[in-house]
Scaffold this motif. Structure first.
Motif, PDB file in Angstrom:
ATOM      1  N   LEU A   5       0.826  -1.216   0.000  1.00 23.08           N
ATOM      2  CA  LEU A   5       0.000   0.000   0.000  1.00 23.08           C
ATOM      3  C   LEU A   5       0.858   1.263   0.000  1.00 23.08           C
ATOM      4  O   LEU A   5       0.564   2.226  -0.721  1.00 23.08           O
ATOM      5  N   ILE A   6       1.910   1.263   0.789  1.00 23.12           N
ATOM      6  CA  ILE A   6       2.790   2.437   0.836  1.00 23.12           C
ATOM      7  C   ILE A   6       3.525   2.592  -0.488  1.00 23.12           C
ATOM      8  O   ILE A   6       3.713   3.712  -0.973  1.00 23.12           O
ATOM      9  N   LEU A   7       3.914   1.485  -1.090  1.00 30.37           N
ATOM     10  CA  LEU A   7       4.593   1.551  -2.379  1.00 30.37           C
ATOM     11  C   LEU A   7       3.672   2.101  -3.469  1.00 30.37           C
ATOM     12  O   LEU A   7       4.089   2.935  -4.279  1.00 30.37           O
ATOM     13  N   VAL A   8       2.423   1.675  -3.484  1.00 28.97           N
ATOM     14  CA  VAL A   8       1.461   2.198  -4.464  1.00 28.97           C
ATOM     15  C   VAL A   8       1.222   3.691  -4.226  1.00 28.97           C
ATOM     16  O   VAL A   8       1.194   4.486  -5.172  1.00 28.97           O
ATOM     17  N   ALA A   9       1.064   4.093  -2.969  1.00 32.27           N
ATOM     18  CA  ALA A   9       0.875   5.510  -2.651  1.00 32.27           C
ATOM     19  C   ALA A   9       2.099   6.320  -3.063  1.00 32.27           C
ATOM     20  O   ALA A   9       1.974   7.442  -3.570  1.00 32.27           O
ATOM     21  N   HIS A  10       3.266   5.752  -2.882  1.00 30.39           N
ATOM     22  CA  HIS A  10       4.508   6.434  -3.246  1.00 30.39           C
ATOM     23  C   HIS A  10       4.564   6.702  -4.750  1.00 30.39           C
ATOM     24  O   HIS A  10       4.916   7.801  -5.180  1.00 30.39           O
ATOM     25  N   VAL A  63       4.523  14.303   1.557  1.00 28.18           N
ATOM     26  CA  VAL A  63       4.035  12.923   1.545  1.00 28.18           C
ATOM     27  C   VAL A  63       5.039  12.014   0.843  1.00 28.18           C
ATOM     28  O   VAL A  63       5.292  10.888   1.286  1.00 28.18           O
ATOM     29  N   PHE A  64       5.644  12.504  -0.235  1.00 25.21           N
ATOM     30  CA  PHE A  64       6.640  11.721  -0.960  1.00 25.21           C
ATOM     31  C   PHE A  64       7.842  11.414  -0.075  1.00 25.21           C
ATOM     32  O   PHE A  64       8.333  10.286  -0.045  1.00 25.21           O
ATOM     33  N   PHE A  65       8.326  12.407   0.670  1.00 25.22           N
ATOM     34  CA  PHE A  65       9.462  12.181   1.561  1.00 25.22           C
ATOM     35  C   PHE A  65       9.098  11.205   2.681  1.00 25.22           C
ATOM     36  O   PHE A  65       9.903  10.347   3.050  1.00 25.22           O
ATOM     37  N   LEU A  66       7.893  11.320   3.215  1.00 20.94           N
ATOM     38  CA  LEU A  66       7.481  10.412   4.285  1.00 20.94           C
ATOM     39  C   LEU A  66       7.356   8.973   3.785  1.00 20.94           C
ATOM     40  O   LEU A  66       7.778   8.035   4.478  1.00 20.94           O
ATOM     41  N   THR A  67       6.790   8.802   2.603  1.00 19.65           N
ATOM     42  CA  THR A  67       6.697   7.441   2.069  1.00 19.65           C
ATOM     43  C   THR A  67       8.082   6.891   1.720  1.00 19.65           C
ATOM     44  O   THR A  67       8.327   5.694   1.869  1.00 19.65           O
ATOM     45  N   SER A  68       8.989   7.750   1.279  1.00 17.86           N
ATOM     46  CA  SER A  68      10.355   7.306   0.997  1.00 17.86           C
ATOM     47  C   SER A  68      11.039   6.816   2.271  1.00 17.86           C
ATOM     48  O   SER A  68      11.686   5.756   2.273  1.00 17.86           O
ATOM     49  N   LEU A  69      10.902   7.575   3.343  1.00 17.11           N
ATOM     50  CA  LEU A  69      11.508   7.170   4.616  1.00 17.11           C
ATOM     51  C   LEU A  69      10.881   5.888   5.155  1.00 17.11           C
ATOM     52  O   LEU A  69      11.577   5.016   5.685  1.00 17.11           O
ATOM     53  N   THR A  70       9.574   5.745   5.000  1.00 16.45           N
ATOM     54  CA  THR A  70       8.890   4.553   5.473  1.00 16.45           C
ATOM     55  C   THR A  70       9.329   3.322   4.679  1.00 16.45           C
ATOM     56  O   THR A  70       9.583   2.254   5.254  1.00 16.45           O
ATOM     57  N   LEU A  71       9.438   3.459   3.363  1.00 19.04           N
ATOM     58  CA  LEU A  71       9.900   2.337   2.547  1.00 19.04           C
ATOM     59  C   LEU A  71      11.349   1.973   2.858  1.00 19.04           C
ATOM     60  O   LEU A  71      11.714   0.790   2.855  1.00 19.04           O
ATOM     61  N   ALA A  72      12.175   2.969   3.137  1.00 19.11           N
ATOM     62  CA  ALA A  72      13.560   2.690   3.522  1.00 19.11           C
ATOM     63  C   ALA A  72      13.614   1.944   4.857  1.00 19.11           C
ATOM     64  O   ALA A  72      14.411   1.018   5.036  1.00 19.11           O
TER      65      ALA A  72
END
Length: 111
Positions: A5-10, A63-72
């Motif tokens: 889900l986070i990857l799709v949102a990203h 939002v892009f930075f937050l999803t990037s940090l979460t995926l990392a």
């Protein structure tokens, strides 16, 4: 599941961010709009688009930075082996095949 889900949102946020950046006008376009050449055909008026698009871009960038940090973070927390060597070491050693030694190789006939 949450990783997907986070990857799709990203990906969706990344595409929207690119589209918003391409919609914005550069600083050189303000001189033409000041004399009325560009203000009549715009959807937001002569000044309204700058603040709306800028705010939306800032929100999407956050939002892009937050999803990037979460995926990392998720990628560092995985317990699966990452390299080929780690995968081979994690597998059970296979039993040796019967008859695979050098003594089973047929010899060539001598002339």
């Amino acid at each position: 599941m949450i990783h997907t889900l986070i990857l799709v949102a990203h990906v969706v946020v990344a595409v929207a961010l690119v589209a918003l950046v391409l919609l914005q006008q550069g600083k050189g376009a303000d001189a033409g709009a000041a004399f009325g050449s560009g203000a009549s055909a715009t959807m937001f008026g002569s000044q309204g688009s700058a603040s709306f698009l800028s705010r939306t871009t800032a929100i999407l960038a956050t939002v892009f930075f937050l999803t990037s940090l979460t995926l990392a973070y998720f990628s560092t927390q995985s317990s699966t082996p990452r390299s080929v060597v780690e995968r081979i070491q994690a597998e059970k050693p296979a039993e040796p095949l019967q008859g695979s030694g050098p003594s089973d190789v047929p010899k060539l006939p001598q002339q």
